[in-house]
Motif scaffolding. Structure first.
Motif, PDB file in Angstrom:
ATOM      1  N   GLY A  54     -25.487-110.527 -27.543  1.00  0.00           N
ATOM      2  CA  GLY A  54     -24.813-109.374 -26.985  1.00  0.00           C
ATOM      3  C   GLY A  54     -25.748-108.610 -26.066  1.00  0.00           C
ATOM      4  O   GLY A  54     -26.934-108.441 -26.354  1.00  0.00           O
ATOM      5  N   LEU A  55     -25.238-108.168 -24.950  1.00  0.00           N
ATOM      6  CA  LEU A  55     -26.038-107.423 -23.981  1.00  0.00           C
ATOM      7  C   LEU A  55     -25.656-105.952 -23.940  1.00  0.00           C
ATOM      8  O   LEU A  55     -26.399-105.139 -23.403  1.00  0.00           O
ATOM      9  N   GLU A 102     -30.853-100.646 -18.246  1.00  0.00           N
ATOM     10  CA  GLU A 102     -30.938-101.372 -16.981  1.00  0.00           C
ATOM     11  C   GLU A 102     -32.329-101.975 -16.782  1.00  0.00           C
ATOM     12  O   GLU A 102     -32.464-103.118 -16.338  1.00  0.00           O
ATOM     13  N   GLU A 103     -33.371-101.233 -17.144  1.00  0.00           N
ATOM     14  CA  GLU A 103     -34.740-101.715 -16.962  1.00  0.00           C
ATOM     15  C   GLU A 103     -35.013-102.943 -17.835  1.00  0.00           C
ATOM     16  O   GLU A 103     -35.612-103.917 -17.380  1.00  0.00           O
ATOM     17  N   THR A 160     -35.809-106.684 -16.447  1.00  0.00           N
ATOM     18  CA  THR A 160     -37.052-107.353 -16.848  1.00  0.00           C
ATOM     19  C   THR A 160     -36.753-108.714 -17.480  1.00  0.00           C
ATOM     20  O   THR A 160     -37.413-109.714 -17.161  1.00  0.00           O
ATOM     21  N   ASP A 161     -35.757-108.758 -18.363  1.00  0.00           N
ATOM     22  CA  ASP A 161     -35.395-110.025 -19.005  1.00  0.00           C
ATOM     23  C   ASP A 161     -34.900-111.045 -17.979  1.00  0.00           C
ATOM     24  O   ASP A 161     -35.264-112.225 -18.042  1.00  0.00           O
ATOM     25  N   LEU A 162     -34.083-110.596 -17.038  1.00  0.00           N
ATOM     26  CA  LEU A 162     -33.580-111.511 -16.013  1.00  0.00           C
ATOM     27  C   LEU A 162     -34.715-112.082 -15.168  1.00  0.00           C
ATOM     28  O   LEU A 162     -34.748-113.285 -14.873  1.00  0.00           O
ATOM     29  N   ALA A 214     -28.132-106.262 -13.707  1.00  0.00           N
ATOM     30  CA  ALA A 214     -28.690-105.364 -14.715  1.00  0.00           C
ATOM     31  C   ALA A 214     -27.974-104.013 -14.692  1.00  0.00           C
ATOM     32  O   ALA A 214     -27.652-103.449 -15.745  1.00  0.00           O
ATOM     33  N   LYS A 215     -27.700-103.508 -13.497  1.00  0.00           N
ATOM     34  CA  LYS A 215     -27.014-102.218 -13.371  1.00  0.00           C
ATOM     35  C   LYS A 215     -25.608-102.294 -13.951  1.00  0.00           C
ATOM     36  O   LYS A 215     -25.195-101.424 -14.728  1.00  0.00           O
ATOM     37  N   GLU A 216     -24.875-103.353 -13.608  1.00  0.00           N
ATOM     38  CA  GLU A 216     -23.505-103.489 -14.107  1.00  0.00           C
ATOM     39  C   GLU A 216     -23.482-103.622 -15.630  1.00  0.00           C
ATOM     40  O   GLU A 216     -22.722-102.943 -16.310  1.00  0.00           O
TER      41      GLU A 216
END
Length: 163
Positions: free
Chosen positions: A106-107, A112-113, A117-119, A148-150
């Motif tokens: 689950g995300l 966002e940070e 970073t994970d991506l 990340a923002k979405e």
């Protein structure tokens, strides 16, 4: 000996083809076959109005098909997220679909940070996951920031709908 084996194999294949043809077209629908049932094509069929109870049944079938396809969410997500992320992490980022755990975690609720970073770490190979690396390898840093923002907004979107 080789000729005998070739002839027997050919006879078997032709027999299976004839059997399939005699039973109608082959349909490898898998799970989708459960939703569509037995579909018969009738070129002479006329369109007639269905009772209201059949319309509800059709709506239920369509809703179930959308759930199965991963296109049903309580809030809108981008097509980019649906095409790259939803099949593993869920349409709403919960890691669940129809109450079942999906392959990805689950995300929802992550910052966002942390997501960015994970991506970046998946794309660089510092975090090992071939699926993630393959999905992210051709994306720019701007694309990663957009994802990340979405995703970081999913919790707020879900909470706003629950109120």
């Amino acid at each position: 000996m080789k000729n005998i084996i070739a002839i027997i194999s050919t006879v078997i294949v032709v027999g299976l083809m004839a059997y399939t043809f005699s039973n109608g077209r082959a349909f490898q629908g898998g799970e989708a076959a459960k939703f569509f049932g037995d579909i018969k094509v009738d070129n002479n069929a006329q369109v007639n109005s269905q009772p209201a109870e059949n319309e509800n049944l059709e709506d239920d079938k369509i809703r179930a098909l959308r759930d199965k396809a991963g296109n049903n969410s309580s809030f809108q997500v981008s097509n980019a997220y649906k095409s790259k992320c939803a099949s593993c992490h869920g349409v709403d980022g919960s890691g669940l679909q129809n109450g079942k755990k999906l392959m990805g975690p689950g995300l929802i609720g992550q910052s966002e940070e942390k997501l960015y970073t994970d991506l970046v770490e998946f794309k660089a190979g510092r975090k090992e996951n071939l699926i993630m690396k393959g999905l992210l390898i051709n994306l720019s840093d701007e694309d990663l920031k957009e994802y990340a923002k979405e995703i970081s907004q999913f919790k707020a979107r879900r909470d706003a709908l629950e109120k």
